[in-house]
Design an enzyme around this catalytic site. Structure first.
Site, PDB file in Angstrom:
ATOM      1  N   ALA A  74      25.472   6.005 -17.097  1.00 36.33           N
ATOM      2  CA  ALA A  74      24.705   6.461 -18.260  1.00 36.33           C
ATOM      3  C   ALA A  74      24.640   7.981 -18.345  1.00 36.33           C
ATOM      4  CB  ALA A  74      23.289   5.906 -18.182  1.00 36.33           C
ATOM      5  N   CYS A  75      24.687   8.651 -17.182  1.00 30.25           N
ATOM      6  CA  CYS A  75      24.373  10.079 -17.182  1.00 30.25           C
ATOM      7  C   CYS A  75      25.528  10.929 -16.714  1.00 30.25           C
ATOM      8  CB  CYS A  75      23.216  10.350 -16.227  1.00 30.25           C
ATOM      9  SG  CYS A  75      21.872   9.201 -16.347  1.00 30.25           S
TER      10      CYS A  75
ATOM     11  N   ASN B 227      20.622  15.091 -17.311  1.00 34.14           N
ATOM     12  CA  ASN B 227      21.108  14.232 -18.405  1.00 34.14           C
ATOM     13  C   ASN B 227      20.134  14.354 -19.600  1.00 34.14           C
ATOM     14  OD1 ASN B 227      18.920  12.845 -17.226  1.00 34.14           O
ATOM     15  ND2 ASN B 227      19.662  10.986 -18.166  1.00 34.14           N
TER      16      ASN B 227
ATOM     17  N   CYS C 279      17.697  12.611 -21.060  1.00 32.07           N
ATOM     18  CA  CYS C 279      16.237  12.357 -21.006  1.00 32.07           C
ATOM     19  C   CYS C 279      15.558  13.032 -19.830  1.00 32.07           C
ATOM     20  CB  CYS C 279      15.988  10.861 -21.024  1.00 32.07           C
ATOM     21  SG  CYS C 279      16.470  10.124 -22.598  1.00 32.07           S
TER      22      CYS C 279
ATOM     23  N   GLU D  98      15.859  12.787 -16.463  1.00 36.59           N
ATOM     24  CA  GLU D  98      15.571  12.167 -15.167  1.00 36.59           C
ATOM     25  C   GLU D  98      16.661  12.377 -14.125  1.00 36.59           C
ATOM     26  OE1 GLU D  98      16.375  10.633 -17.906  1.00 36.59           O
ATOM     27  OE2 GLU D  98      17.470   8.762 -17.613  1.00 36.59           O
TER      28      GLU D  98
ATOM     29  N   PRO E  20      13.774   6.437 -18.678  1.00 38.73           N
ATOM     30  CA  PRO E  20      12.786   6.030 -19.694  1.00 38.73           C
ATOM     31  C   PRO E  20      12.934   4.565 -20.139  1.00 38.73           C
ATOM     32  CG  PRO E  20      14.504   7.374 -20.702  1.00 38.73           C
ATOM     33  CD  PRO E  20      14.771   7.366 -19.224  1.00 38.73           C
TER      34      PRO E  20
ATOM     35  N   GLY F 208      14.563   2.888 -22.542  1.00 32.72           N
ATOM     36  CA  GLY F 208      14.330   2.592 -23.963  1.00 32.72           C
ATOM     37  C   GLY F 208      14.741   1.174 -24.330  1.00 32.72           C
TER      38      GLY F 208
HETATM   39 CO1  B12 Z   1      13.353  10.486 -27.692  1.00 38.71          CO
HETATM   40  N1  B12 Z   1      11.556  10.015 -28.099  1.00 38.71           N
HETATM   41  N2  B12 Z   1      13.052  12.284 -28.340  1.00 38.71           N
HETATM   42  N3  B12 Z   1      15.197  10.768 -27.264  1.00 38.71           N
HETATM   43  N4  B12 Z   1      13.365   8.851 -26.827  1.00 38.71           N
HETATM   44  C1  B12 Z   1      11.212   8.596 -27.881  1.00 38.71           C
HETATM   45  C2  B12 Z   1      11.654   7.766 -29.042  1.00 38.71           C
HETATM   46  C3  B12 Z   1       9.628   8.663 -27.727  1.00 38.71           C
HETATM   47  C4  B12 Z   1       8.939   7.389 -28.189  1.00 38.71           C
HETATM   48  C5  B12 Z   1       9.197   8.976 -26.270  1.00 38.71           C
HETATM   49  C6  B12 Z   1       7.714   9.006 -26.088  1.00 38.71           C
HETATM   50  O1  B12 Z   1       6.996   9.722 -26.695  1.00 38.71           O
HETATM   51  N5  B12 Z   1       7.173   8.243 -25.155  1.00 38.71           N
HETATM   52  C7  B12 Z   1       9.286   9.936 -28.575  1.00 38.71           C
HETATM   53  C8  B12 Z   1       8.889   9.664 -30.032  1.00 38.71           C
HETATM   54  C9  B12 Z   1       7.371   9.663 -30.193  1.00 38.71           C
HETATM   55  C10 B12 Z   1       6.935   8.751 -31.297  1.00 38.71           C
HETATM   56  O2  B12 Z   1       7.649   8.179 -32.050  1.00 38.71           O
HETATM   57  N6  B12 Z   1       5.628   8.591 -31.397  1.00 38.71           N
HETATM   58  C11 B12 Z   1      10.571  10.740 -28.450  1.00 38.71           C
HETATM   59  C12 B12 Z   1      10.634  12.141 -28.653  1.00 38.71           C
HETATM   60  C13 B12 Z   1       9.314  12.813 -28.917  1.00 38.71           C
HETATM   61  C14 B12 Z   1      11.843  12.855 -28.606  1.00 38.71           C
HETATM   62  C15 B12 Z   1      12.033  14.368 -28.772  1.00 38.71           C
HETATM   63  C16 B12 Z   1      11.161  15.058 -29.841  1.00 38.71           C
HETATM   64  C17 B12 Z   1      11.921  15.130 -27.453  1.00 38.71           C
HETATM   65  C18 B12 Z   1      10.639  14.964 -26.814  1.00 38.71           C
HETATM   66  O3  B12 Z   1      10.439  13.975 -26.121  1.00 38.71           O
HETATM   67  N7  B12 Z   1       9.751  15.911 -26.975  1.00 38.71           N
HETATM   68  C19 B12 Z   1      13.544  14.474 -29.103  1.00 38.71           C
HETATM   69  C20 B12 Z   1      13.765  14.502 -30.625  1.00 38.71           C
HETATM   70  C21 B12 Z   1      15.128  14.070 -31.040  1.00 38.71           C
HETATM   71  C22 B12 Z   1      15.387  14.546 -32.423  1.00 38.71           C
HETATM   72  O4  B12 Z   1      15.257  15.715 -32.692  1.00 38.71           O
HETATM   73  N8  B12 Z   1      15.776  13.642 -33.299  1.00 38.71           N
HETATM   74  C23 B12 Z   1      14.038  13.181 -28.483  1.00 38.71           C
HETATM   75  C24 B12 Z   1      15.357  13.052 -28.049  1.00 38.71           C
HETATM   76  C25 B12 Z   1      15.866  11.921 -27.484  1.00 38.71           C
HETATM   77  C26 B12 Z   1      17.321  11.849 -26.970  1.00 38.71           C
HETATM   78  C27 B12 Z   1      17.413  12.470 -25.600  1.00 38.71           C
HETATM   79  C28 B12 Z   1      18.280  12.575 -27.886  1.00 38.71           C
HETATM   80  C29 B12 Z   1      17.498  10.297 -26.805  1.00 38.71           C
HETATM   81  C30 B12 Z   1      18.150   9.580 -28.036  1.00 38.71           C
HETATM   82  C31 B12 Z   1      19.618   9.562 -28.194  1.00 38.71           C
HETATM   83  C32 B12 Z   1      20.375   8.402 -27.558  1.00 38.71           C
HETATM   84  O5  B12 Z   1      19.964   7.756 -26.612  1.00 38.71           O
HETATM   85  N9  B12 Z   1      21.525   8.145 -28.067  1.00 38.71           N
HETATM   86  C33 B12 Z   1      16.047   9.829 -26.764  1.00 38.71           C
HETATM   87  C34 B12 Z   1      15.690   8.589 -26.265  1.00 38.71           C
HETATM   88  C35 B12 Z   1      16.773   7.742 -25.637  1.00 38.71           C
HETATM   89  C36 B12 Z   1      14.342   8.135 -26.338  1.00 38.71           C
HETATM   90  C37 B12 Z   1      13.774   6.834 -25.723  1.00 38.71           C
HETATM   91  C38 B12 Z   1      13.681   7.040 -24.218  1.00 38.71           C
HETATM   92  C39 B12 Z   1      14.532   5.538 -25.995  1.00 38.71           C
HETATM   93  C40 B12 Z   1      14.949   5.285 -27.453  1.00 38.71           C
HETATM   94  C41 B12 Z   1      15.702   3.973 -27.540  1.00 38.71           C
HETATM   95  O6  B12 Z   1      16.758   3.845 -26.948  1.00 38.71           O
HETATM   96  N10 B12 Z   1      15.156   2.961 -28.257  1.00 38.71           N
HETATM   97  C42 B12 Z   1      12.352   6.778 -26.387  1.00 38.71           C
HETATM   98  C43 B12 Z   1      11.249   6.171 -25.489  1.00 38.71           C
HETATM   99  C44 B12 Z   1      11.255   4.683 -25.459  1.00 38.71           C
HETATM  100  O7  B12 Z   1      11.476   4.034 -26.485  1.00 38.71           O
HETATM  101  N11 B12 Z   1      11.050   4.133 -24.306  1.00 38.71           N
HETATM  102  C45 B12 Z   1      12.056   8.240 -26.665  1.00 38.71           C
HETATM  103  C46 B12 Z   1      15.718   1.633 -28.345  1.00 38.71           C
HETATM  104  C47 B12 Z   1      16.929   1.520 -29.295  1.00 38.71           C
HETATM  105  C48 B12 Z   1      17.394   0.089 -29.457  1.00 38.71           C
HETATM  106  O8  B12 Z   1      16.528   1.942 -30.588  1.00 38.71           O
HETATM  107  O9  B12 Z   1      16.880   3.050 -32.809  1.00 38.71           O
HETATM  108  O10 B12 Z   1      18.762   2.999 -31.119  1.00 38.71           O
HETATM  109  P1  B12 Z   1      17.319   3.064 -31.396  1.00 38.71           P
HETATM  110  O11 B12 Z   1      16.741   4.377 -30.700  1.00 38.71           O
HETATM  111  C49 B12 Z   1      17.059   5.636 -31.257  1.00 38.71           C
HETATM  112  C50 B12 Z   1      15.854   6.411 -31.714  1.00 38.71           C
HETATM  113  O12 B12 Z   1      14.805   6.158 -30.806  1.00 38.71           O
HETATM  114  C51 B12 Z   1      16.353   7.854 -31.631  1.00 38.71           C
HETATM  115  O13 B12 Z   1      17.451   7.843 -30.716  1.00 38.71           O
HETATM  116  C52 B12 Z   1      17.588   6.520 -30.178  1.00 38.71           C
HETATM  117  C53 B12 Z   1      18.979   6.197 -29.779  1.00 38.71           C
HETATM  118  O14 B12 Z   1      19.898   6.284 -30.860  1.00 38.71           O
HETATM  119  N12 B12 Z   1      15.322   8.794 -31.144  1.00 38.71           N
HETATM  120  C54 B12 Z   1      14.459   9.503 -31.937  1.00 38.71           C
HETATM  121  C55 B12 Z   1      15.049   9.076 -29.873  1.00 38.71           C
HETATM  122  N13 B12 Z   1      14.040   9.925 -29.786  1.00 38.71           N
HETATM  123  C56 B12 Z   1      13.642  10.201 -31.040  1.00 38.71           C
HETATM  124  C57 B12 Z   1      12.593  10.988 -31.505  1.00 38.71           C
HETATM  125  C58 B12 Z   1      12.343  11.077 -32.870  1.00 38.71           C
HETATM  126  C59 B12 Z   1      11.168  11.894 -33.341  1.00 38.71           C
HETATM  127  C60 B12 Z   1      13.195  10.372 -33.797  1.00 38.71           C
HETATM  128  C61 B12 Z   1      12.952  10.453 -35.274  1.00 38.71           C
HETATM  129  C62 B12 Z   1      14.263   9.565 -33.317  1.00 38.71           C
END
Ligand code: B12
Length: 585
Positions: free
Chosen positions: A100-101, A282, A284, A286, A433, A435
């Site tokens: 992954a990383c 990486n 996230c 970790e 994390p 996700g």
């Molecule tokens: Co993030 N992230 N993330 N993230 N991320 C989470 C979603 C979460 C819930 C973590 C938390 O607070 N506990 C918060 C959102 C808070 C909320 O909604 N109330 C969060 C945040 C705040 C951020 C950041 C602002 C950084 C930060 O933590 N301060 C940045 C913003 C990114 C941006 O500018 N758009 C950020 C960045 C990332 C990266 C490292 C880029 C990856 C996503 C890319 C990838 O994996 N290809 C990321 C992840 C992986 C996650 C995580 C751990 C899992 C998401 C996931 O896989 N969901 C979650 C925590 C969790 O859920 N356990 C936090 C499941 C799959 C099936 O759904 O739709 O494919 P998905 O998921 C996508 C979206 O979640 C999106 O990328 C995912 C993968 O494509 N995404 C987004 C991830 N983070 C964010 C944040 C925002 C604001 C948005 C709009 C979209």
């Protein structure tokens, strides 16, 4: 690829509806028309069989491959343990990229920069995430010798990496993820700290500033610190450390970015300093890695490790020990089974054999034990838990070293000097994390508190997953408090802390992310970090009303408590969020 035939008597897989959707969309192999050509059961068997088949490389293995395949299948389908997503997606397939990383170096020349863009695209395509430090790039407006022109600086190149990522879907399914790092003493640091102030910019990046020990001391004593040109090592100018720290805090308050990592602390734990410095993690946060290094992770679902004893609920340490031992063997086999997009990565990974075993379902475990997340007892248990997993994973690593030999760079690693006996892996523990993995396992993610007792998750471009915590619903029934009316209210509010008509115990145990004082988030992260080789992914979630001072305190506390980095997110600071309670939908 030949995968061992699936036994006819293999038990079926139980999937919750969210897991079913995620597996179909992201994990099960698809035909040319996009429909799945394998069932979830076949998918888990593909992974179990191909990972177990690596035993054939080791004649001294105490396991029969067929038996081990079944054991791995059970381990995953009971949701005791899951490997990281690329392993689930690609094990036993032509692609075969299971980690992954990744961390890639970015050198200060066009060739090196665009090599890194290309390598990142290949990694994203195969399902991995990439981290980079941009610190080696010469600052904006400095001279470029070969053309007589001026350089455009790290931030302009970051944008190129971001755009390239936008166009490549991970494993053909989701967009890639990146970590972008800049050292706090790089001359372009102020521009970097502001790089995500416009919503939507650098969306495929998490940004973190690498803070040095010297910088933190300058903040503490309110001193200036130097910005240094990476090529000449000349001091370009000096800045007031506190002002930079305050800017960092302000930007994180506004948008969640950037986070911080403590780069000297990370390098103090580098098991292979002879191979160079660690400069990035990486996406996230970790997994700190050397340039061209990759790591495969796996997570144990702690929600599954309880047992009833004398009318109470306890942690099932014996079963946990067994699962840790098996998981380490699983992850060791993953290293052998994995194909990497670059020869250089294959070499580095096979030399150091890093694995990252971690946990998920921590909040669910606390619910079952009746321990509030924001309590001293929960912190003590967190330390005890990770100490146990760390020790057991190292003992498993030692056993594998006896069976299969130590990791090839053991002789030049820090462990050699420590005289503890050889290990099979340069590191064994990481807290991810989780996700998607936690959605599949139906548990709370990583070591995070639950976001809300009922919430809506926006996933996969348009799908909405609604989740009500099952332990909470059961507790309501057990205590005779369940009603449709109450549930509607919980969906609306996400939390029960202020519902004074409910029993006190329910209100203190079933806490959510927003109920908890941010300092407890940090204390929990620090407790897990104490016994984790790599790092802990954790977001300190703050209510919308949190102040910049709150974030200042959290950042400082992370430094004092020994964390390797920290990320914050203030609810509602972006117009689009992933997790919302009823009020925010
Ligand atoms: Co993030 N992230 N993330 N993230 N991320 C989470 C979603 C979460 C819930 C973590 C938390 O607070 N506990 C918060 C959102 C808070 C909320 O909604 N109330 C969060 C945040 C705040 C951020 C950041 C602002 C950084 C930060 O933590 N301060 C940045 C913003 C990114 C941006 O500018 N758009 C950020 C960045 C990332 C990266 C490292 C880029 C990856 C996503 C890319 C990838 O994996 N290809 C990321 C992840 C992986 C996650 C995580 C751990 C899992 C998401 C996931 O896989 N969901 C979650 C925590 C969790 O859920 N356990 C936090 C499941 C799959 C099936 O759904 O739709 O494919 P998905 O998921 C996508 C979206 O979640 C999106 O990328 C995912 C993968 O494509 N995404 C987004 C991830 N983070 C964010 C944040 C925002 C604001 C948005 C709009 C979209």
């Amino acid at each position: 690829m030949d995968v061992m035939k699936m036994p006819a008597d293999l038990p079926d897989v139980n999937l919750n509806s969210n897991a079913e959707l995620v597996l179909k969309k992201r994990y099960q192999r698809k035909g040319l028309d996009g429909t799945p050509i394998e069932t979830a059961k076949e998918m888990f068997w593909r992974v179990a069989a191909s990972i177990a088949s690596m035993e054939k490389n080791y004649p001294s293995s105490p396991f029969k491959t067929k038996d081990l395949a079944r054991t791995f299948y059970t381990l995953m389908t009971q949701y005791d343990f899951l490997p990281n997503s690329p392993t689930l997606m690609n094990a036993g397939t032509e692609l075969g990229q299971l980690a992954a990383c990744f961390v890639l170096p970015v050198g200060d020349s066009m060739d090196e920069i665009f090599d890194a863009v290309k390598h990142a695209a290949l990694i994203h395509k195969s399902g991995g995430g990439t981290g980079f430090s941009f610190t080696r790039l010469r600052p904006k407006d400095s001279r470029v010798g070969s053309t007589g022109g001026v350089a455009s600086g790290p931030i302009s190149f970051l944008k190129i990496f971001n755009t390239a990522t936008e166009q490549v879907k991970q494993g053909g399914t989701r967009r890639g993820a990146n970590m972008g790092i800049l050292r706090v003493d790089h001359p372009d640091i102020l521009e970097f700290i502001r790089a995500k102030e416009r919503e939507g910019d650098l969306n495929n990046f998490n940004l973190s500033v690498a803070l040095t020990e010297k910088f933190m001391q300058a903040v503490e004593h309110d001193e200036e610190y130097p910005l240094i040109a990476p090529q000449s090592q000349e001091v370009i100018e000096t800045l007031k450390a506190r002002e930079v720290f305050e800017l960092l805090v302000r930007k994180a308050w506004e948008s969640g970015d950037p986070g911080i990592i403590f780069i000297d602390r990370i390098n103090r734990d580098n098991p292979n300093p002879d191979q160079g410095e660690i400069e990035s993690t990486n996406p996230c946060g970790e997994q700190p890695l050397l340039p061209y290094e990759a790591c495969n992770l796996g997570s144990i679902n702690l929600a599954r490790f309880v047992l009833e004893k004398d009318g109470g609920i306890e942690v099932d340490w014996d079963r946990l020990r067994e699962v840790v031992q098996l998981s380490v063997r699983f992850l060791d086999n993953v290293i052998d089974a994995s194909e990497y997009p670059l020869e250089r990565i294959t070499e580095t990974v096979r030399k150091n054999r890093k694995i990252g075993l971690g946990v998920m379902g921590w909040a669910d475990l606390l619910y079952q034990l009746g321990l509030p997340y924001d309590s001293r007892r929960a912190i003590v248990l967190a330390e005890q838990m990770m100490d146990f997993i760390q020790k057991e994973s190292r003992s498993a690593s030692k056993k594998l070293a006896m069976e299969r030999g130590p990791f090839p760079s053991y002789e030049t690693s820090i462990y050699k000097e420590q005289n503890l006996g050889p290990y099979r892996h340069a590191t064994t523990t990481t807290i991810a994390p989780t996700g998607t993995l936690s959605i599949i396992a139906g548990c709370s993610s990583g070591v995070e508190p639950l976001f809300a007792l009922c919430f809506v998750r926006q996933v996969m471009d348009g799908e909405k997953l609604t989740e009500a915590n099952s332990f909470f619903v059961k507790a309501l029934h057990d205590q005779g408090c369940y009603s449709e009316k109450l549930m509607a209210e919980v969906i609306e509010k996400g939390s029960v802390r202020n519902m004074e008509f409910l029993p006190e115990e329910l209100r203190s145990v079933y806490v959510t992310s927003m109920d908890i004082d941010p300092q407890w988030h940090l204390k929990m992260q620090a407790a897990f970090q104490k016994h984790t080789d790599n790092a802990v992914s954790k977001t300190v979630n703050l209510p919308n009303s949190a102040t910049q001072e709150d974030i200042y305190k959290i950042y400082w506390m992370a430094y004092e408590e020994g964390c390797k980095g920290v990320t914050v997110y203030r609810d509602g600071c972006k117009s689009v969020q992933v997790l919302c309670t009823g009020e925010g939908q």
